[in-house]
Design a protein around this motif. Structure first.
Motif, short mmCIF file in Angstrom:
data_model
loop_
_atom_site.label_atom_id
_atom_site.label_comp_id
_atom_site.label_asym_id
_atom_site.label_seq_id
_atom_site.Cartn_x
_atom_site.Cartn_y
_atom_site.Cartn_z
N GLU A 173 75.33 10.53 -23.14
CA GLU A 173 74.49 10.19 -24.28
C GLU A 173 75.19 9.19 -25.19
N PHE A 174 76.45 9.45 -25.46
CA PHE A 174 77.18 8.56 -26.36
C PHE A 174 77.33 7.16 -25.78
N LEU A 175 77.81 7.07 -24.55
CA LEU A 175 78.09 5.77 -23.95
C LEU A 175 76.83 4.94 -23.74
N ARG A 176 75.71 5.60 -23.51
CA ARG A 176 74.45 4.87 -23.37
C ARG A 176 74.14 4.10 -24.65
N SER A 177 74.35 4.73 -25.80
CA SER A 177 74.10 4.06 -27.08
C SER A 177 75.24 3.14 -27.48
N ALA A 178 76.47 3.54 -27.18
CA ALA A 178 77.63 2.72 -27.55
C ALA A 178 77.58 1.35 -26.88
N ALA A 179 76.94 1.25 -25.73
CA ALA A 179 76.82 -0.04 -25.05
C ALA A 179 76.06 -1.04 -25.90
N SER A 180 75.18 -0.56 -26.79
CA SER A 180 74.40 -1.45 -27.65
C SER A 180 75.25 -2.12 -28.72
N LEU A 181 76.46 -1.60 -28.94
CA LEU A 181 77.34 -2.18 -29.95
C LEU A 181 78.10 -3.38 -29.40
N ASP A 182 77.95 -3.67 -28.10
CA ASP A 182 78.62 -4.82 -27.51
C ASP A 182 77.87 -6.12 -27.75
#
Length: 301
Positions: free
Chosen positions: A190-199
């Motif tokens: 769940e976290f990494l799916r959203s964290a990818a948007s910060l790239d």
């Protein structure tokens, strides 16, 4: 999961957005915050779609696949420009009016649209209530305990902070998720799916400008000075509104008793219990979707 996105050119941006539900259904616009993304509303959007709503969930400027049209455009993050983005998005898609929901940055943006463009907003669901601010308010000292909760804002005021966030944004985001929602047992997936948007290549500049603007360390877009003056006057919100708060919100947030008077139309506040933190739509999707449905019943009656 919201994994299918479309694109529309709207103002300064080419906005990426998820769209689910029935065309012709009541439009619902859901706005995420930082450091989150559209997955904040994955369950909410799909729940509402099944109920007949037409749901739109855009990536904010600096997040996910959303991009600036011009390479020379300032990577501005002030509150008024985020609201301008939303109105441009609605215009580009031909959405005359929508029920708008928001959390974190998204709640502040939804507040502004509801306050300054009530003709575009059929109703408002706002996590943590009334969040419209001003640079003058941002310069006012708080109690030491309250200042401590804003530690990252002071960090971002420095070039070291900007460099540190750029270098460690994934670790930074995970820490914010943990602090803001101390009882939320989110998974790595769940976290990494959203964290990818910060790239997003503009992400750091937009985030840093957002927090620096609040403290008067960034000038912002001078064409928005009149809008910011109107917001600094703390305009009331007259559209039908439900505000939500989690009982375990670890992020800075106002007391519901302090903002109730800012909502002058039909209004209700709901405390969502069970260890619910800052990212309320993702932690308690049924409660958020229920608030949207309850407002819609009043709009359609």
């Amino acid at each position: 999961m919201l994994d299918q996105v479309s694109f529309v050119e709207a103002g300064e941006l080419r906005i990426a957005y998820a769209e689910v539900g029935q065309r012709g259904g009541l439009p619902v616009l859901l706005l995420h915050g930082w450091p989150y993304d559209i997955q904040t509303y994955a369950e909410v959007a799909l729940d509402l779609a099944v109920s007949g709503f037409h749901v739109f969930v855009p990536y904010l400027r600096g997040f996910g696949p959303t991009r600036f049209v011009s390479q020379s455009a300032p990577r501005n993050g002030q509150q008024a420009v985020l609201a301008r983005d939303v109105v441009a998005f609605m215009d580009a898609l031909g959405i005359e009016r929508a029920l708008i929901g928001g959390c974190d940055w998204g709640a502040r943006t939804a507040n502004i649209v509801a306050a300054l463009h009530p003709q575009r907003c059929t109703g408002l669901v706002s996590v943590s209530g009334y969040l419209i601010g001003s640079q003058a308010a941002g310069k006012t000292p708080l109690s030491p305990k309250a200042e401590l909760s804003w530690w990252y804002q002071f960090y971002f005021a420095t070039e070291r902070g900007k460099d540190g966030y750029k270098k460690n944004r994934t670790e930074f985001a995970r820490l914010i998720w943990q602090l803001a929602s101390p009882h939320w047992k989110f998974t790595d997936e769940e976290f990494l799916r959203s964290a990818a948007s910060l790239d997003n290549p503009d992400h750091v500049d937009v985030v840093i400008d957002n927090y620096r603007w609040r403290m008067g360390l960034s000038v912002g877009d001078r064409t928005l000075d009149r809008v910011e003056s109107a917001l600094a006057a703390k305009p009331s919100i007259a559209v039908p509104t439900i505000t939500l708060e989690g009982d375990a919100n670890g992020a800075p947030h106002p007391d519901a008793r302090d903002y109730a008077s800012m909502f002058t139309g039909p209004y209700e506040h709901r405390l969502i219990t069970g260890g619910i933190g800052h990212n309320l739509p993702q932690e308690a999707p049924r409660a958020f979707a229920g608030a949207v449905r309850d407002l819609a019943r009043g709009v359609q009656s």
